[in-house]
Design a protein around this motif. Structure first.
Motif, short mmCIF file in Angstrom:
data_model
loop_
_atom_site.label_atom_id
_atom_site.label_comp_id
_atom_site.label_asym_id
_atom_site.label_seq_id
_atom_site.Cartn_x
_atom_site.Cartn_y
_atom_site.Cartn_z
N MET A 1 35.41 16.73 -66.82
CA MET A 1 34.27 16.23 -67.59
C MET A 1 34.44 14.75 -67.93
O MET A 1 33.47 13.99 -67.88
N VAL A 2 35.65 14.34 -68.24
CA VAL A 2 35.90 12.92 -68.55
C VAL A 2 35.63 12.05 -67.33
O VAL A 2 35.02 10.97 -67.44
N GLN B 1 26.21 17.85 -62.88
CA GLN B 1 27.65 18.10 -62.85
C GLN B 1 28.19 18.34 -64.26
O GLN B 1 29.00 19.24 -64.48
N ALA B 2 27.73 17.55 -65.23
CA ALA B 2 28.21 17.70 -66.60
C ALA B 2 27.75 19.02 -67.20
O ALA B 2 28.53 19.73 -67.85
N TRP C 1 31.44 12.03 -57.78
CA TRP C 1 30.93 12.65 -59.00
C TRP C 1 30.94 14.18 -58.91
O TRP C 1 31.03 14.86 -59.92
N SER C 2 30.84 14.70 -57.70
CA SER C 2 30.76 16.15 -57.51
C SER C 2 32.12 16.80 -57.34
O SER C 2 32.32 17.97 -57.73
N LEU C 3 33.07 16.09 -56.76
CA LEU C 3 34.38 16.68 -56.48
C LEU C 3 35.11 17.21 -57.71
O LEU C 3 35.84 18.22 -57.60
N PRO C 4 34.98 16.61 -58.92
CA PRO C 4 35.65 17.20 -60.08
C PRO C 4 35.18 18.62 -60.42
O PRO C 4 35.86 19.33 -61.16
N CYS C 5 34.06 19.03 -59.86
CA CYS C 5 33.51 20.36 -60.14
C CYS C 5 34.08 21.43 -59.22
O CYS C 5 33.68 22.60 -59.30
N GLY C 6 35.00 21.06 -58.33
CA GLY C 6 35.62 22.04 -57.46
C GLY C 6 34.74 22.44 -56.30
O GLY C 6 33.70 21.82 -56.03
N PHE C 7 35.15 23.51 -55.61
CA PHE C 7 34.45 23.95 -54.41
C PHE C 7 33.95 25.38 -54.49
O PHE C 7 33.56 25.96 -53.48
N VAL D 1 29.74 25.39 -68.61
CA VAL D 1 29.82 26.84 -68.41
C VAL D 1 30.88 27.20 -67.38
O VAL D 1 31.42 28.31 -67.41
N HIS D 2 31.22 26.26 -66.50
CA HIS D 2 32.16 26.55 -65.42
C HIS D 2 33.30 25.52 -65.44
O HIS D 2 33.33 24.61 -64.60
N PRO D 3 34.23 25.62 -66.38
CA PRO D 3 35.32 24.63 -66.49
C PRO D 3 36.20 24.65 -65.25
O PRO D 3 36.41 25.69 -64.63
N GLN D 4 36.72 23.48 -64.90
CA GLN D 4 37.55 23.34 -63.71
C GLN D 4 38.89 22.72 -64.07
O GLN D 4 38.96 21.78 -64.86
N GLU D 5 39.94 23.24 -63.47
CA GLU D 5 41.26 22.64 -63.62
C GLU D 5 41.44 21.57 -62.56
O GLU D 5 41.18 21.80 -61.37
N LEU D 6 41.87 20.40 -62.98
CA LEU D 6 42.00 19.29 -62.05
C LEU D 6 43.38 18.67 -62.21
O LEU D 6 43.75 18.20 -63.30
N GLY D 7 44.17 18.69 -61.13
CA GLY D 7 45.51 18.12 -61.18
C GLY D 7 45.49 16.61 -61.11
O GLY D 7 44.48 15.99 -60.75
N ALA D 8 46.64 16.01 -61.43
CA ALA D 8 46.74 14.55 -61.46
C ALA D 8 46.51 13.93 -60.09
O ALA D 8 45.83 12.90 -59.96
N ALA D 9 47.06 14.55 -59.03
CA ALA D 9 46.93 13.99 -57.68
C ALA D 9 45.47 14.04 -57.23
O ALA D 9 44.94 13.06 -56.66
N ALA D 10 44.81 15.17 -57.47
CA ALA D 10 43.40 15.30 -57.09
C ALA D 10 42.55 14.32 -57.87
O ALA D 10 41.64 13.67 -57.31
N ALA D 11 42.83 14.17 -59.16
CA ALA D 11 42.07 13.23 -59.99
C ALA D 11 42.25 11.80 -59.49
O ALA D 11 41.28 11.03 -59.43
N ALA D 12 43.48 11.43 -59.12
CA ALA D 12 43.74 10.08 -58.62
C ALA D 12 42.98 9.82 -57.32
O ALA D 12 42.43 8.73 -57.12
#
Length: 425
Positions: free
Chosen positions: A230-231, A281-282, A368-374, A287-298
């Motif tokens: 979300m951030v 996306q926000a 913008w869409s990738l933080p929401c997973g697949f 309703v659908h929280p996603q876990e995002l690792g540091a490498a993926a976020a970078a």
């Protein structure tokens, strides 16, 4: 013998190419698009968030209305009308119109964004429940749609009092449905207040930032803190809006301002489509929280950075060349002369592809869409829609440039064969 007004009008209607499906498109789009906005908002809040479910799960009628929604929307527009009229920033002139004049525009959108953000911070400090925007999204979208129709009807009716030179090139066909949709008048104003310019970058675009913040605060309420996904979404999209308003003067040379009339197409896009679909996306992440690792976020941050760099550098080069072709940073670029006296860039960013700014835009859209997973297609609606939009927009620009520049445009296309994606398209 001087031709009659009717025969002149008939020839004009026959030679004006109708876009977006002509009368059929102009009849269907004002019905289909508002329903699509409500549909997308509804499924983004549903547990399954499936855009392929049929029949779709529709919200109850009671969920579409809240008396607080029109009050908030009216207050928001009143605030931005006031900010538009403040004597902040400089005043810039647009391009030369048919009658040889130039309109003046206040360049104070970035101040409006900063004041809006300051007011939001103050509201958070005083404990205002910004997370409640999540529950109000559907009623707000309904009200924004209603406002879009009302403004579009006003613009269509008032355009019949506008002088002929003030009409848009493609919006005076004589077909009421098509002209209502495309827009008859190019730069409708109330006094010095430019309605199209105001709507283009103010209430809807900054409203997108507010909705995103509301979704972040809703996530804080539900999970005691915002997720990294979300951030990232909030940060990327805030950067995009801030960039647009910081470079507000550049909008004066865009197709929307220079060529397109101000009708339902742009009104609904500015006031309803942008704030309520660009924030999908926000709202999805609430309703659908996603876990995002540091490498993926970078990696996602890097992708957005590359897209933003291409977008900003190419747009800045184009805008500087249009306003001051003798500036040292663009004067050494290779160009092709045209019969109109203008020159076409064939080196720098614009020698890579014909629309490098679109390439940067699409890379940012993906980031913008990738933080929401697949796991769901819904967050990628924006990427798909924006790709189709920019390809269509590029085709419109291609037709206009070919008609305007003739053989020079053919030479340009030979020098720069790729439209958006190098070596692909």
């Amino acid at each position: 013998m001087k031709p009659s007004r009717q025969s002149t009008k008939r020839r004009f209607s026959q030679t004006t190419e109708r876009e977006f499906g002509g009368t059929i498109g102009a009849s269907c789009i004002p019905i289909f698009l508002p329903l699509l906005v409500l549909y997308l908002l509804s499924i983004s809040r549903s547990p399954g968030a499936s855009i392929l479910q049929w029949p779709p799960r529709l919200p109850p009628t009671s969920a579409l209305w809240d008396p607080l929604a029109p009050a908030l929307l009216l207050g928001w527009f009143t605030l931005h009308v006031f900010l538009y009229l403040l004597p902040l920033g400089k005043v810039s002139e647009g391009l030369v119109l048919k009658n040889g004049t130039r309109l003046k525009y206040p360049i104070n959108g970035f101040y409006a964004l900063c004041i809006s953000v300051g007011l939001l911070v103050l509201m958070l400090w005083t404990g205002a429940p910004l997370g409640s925007l999540f529950e109000l999204l559907l009623p707000l979208a309904v009200c924004a749609t209603g406002m879009s129709f009302l403004l579009s009807f006003y613009l269509y009716i008032s355009s019949f009092w506008a002088p002929h030179h003030a009409l848009a090139p493609g919006g005076n066909t004589g077909n009421p449905l098509y002209d209502f949709f495309i827009g008859r008048e190019l730069n409708p104003r109330i006094g010095n207040f430019d309605l199209k310019y105001f709507c283009e970058l103010r209430p809807g675009l900054i409203g997108w930032v507010v909705i995103n913040l509301g979704m972040l605060m809703k996530e804080v309420e539900l999970r005691d803190g915002p997720s990294l996904a979300m951030v990232l979404v909030n940060s990327f999209q805030l950067l995009y809006v801030a960039d647009a308003l910081w470079n507000e003067e550049a909008v004066l040379t865009t197709m929307d301002i220079v060529h397109d009339g101000f009708g339902f197409m742009l009104v609904f896009g500015d006031l309803a489509w942008v704030p309520f679909t660009y924030s999908l996306q926000a709202s999805f992440l609430v309703v659908h929280p996603q876990e995002l690792g540091a490498a993926a976020a970078a990696a996602i941050v890097l992708l957005n950075g590359i897209g933003y760099y291409i977008f900003r550098k190419s747009n800045s080069q184009k805008n500087l060349f249009r306003r001051d072709p003798k500036h040292p940073s663009v004067s050494n670029l290779e160009t092709i002369a045209t019969a109109t006296g203008k020159r076409l860039l064939v080196s720098g960013w614009w020698g890579l592809v014909r629309h490098p700014n679109y390439l940067g835009d699409l890379l940012m859209a993906l980031a913008w869409s990738l933080p929401c997973g697949f796991s769901h297609l819904l967050p990628y609606f924006y990427v798909v829609y924006f790709t189709v939009l920019l390809i269509h927009r590029e085709a419109r620009d291609e037709r206009q440039c070919r008609a305007k520049y003739g053989l020079a445009w053919d030479a340009y296309c030979q020098r720069v064969p790729y439209r958006i994606f190098p070596y692909l398209y």
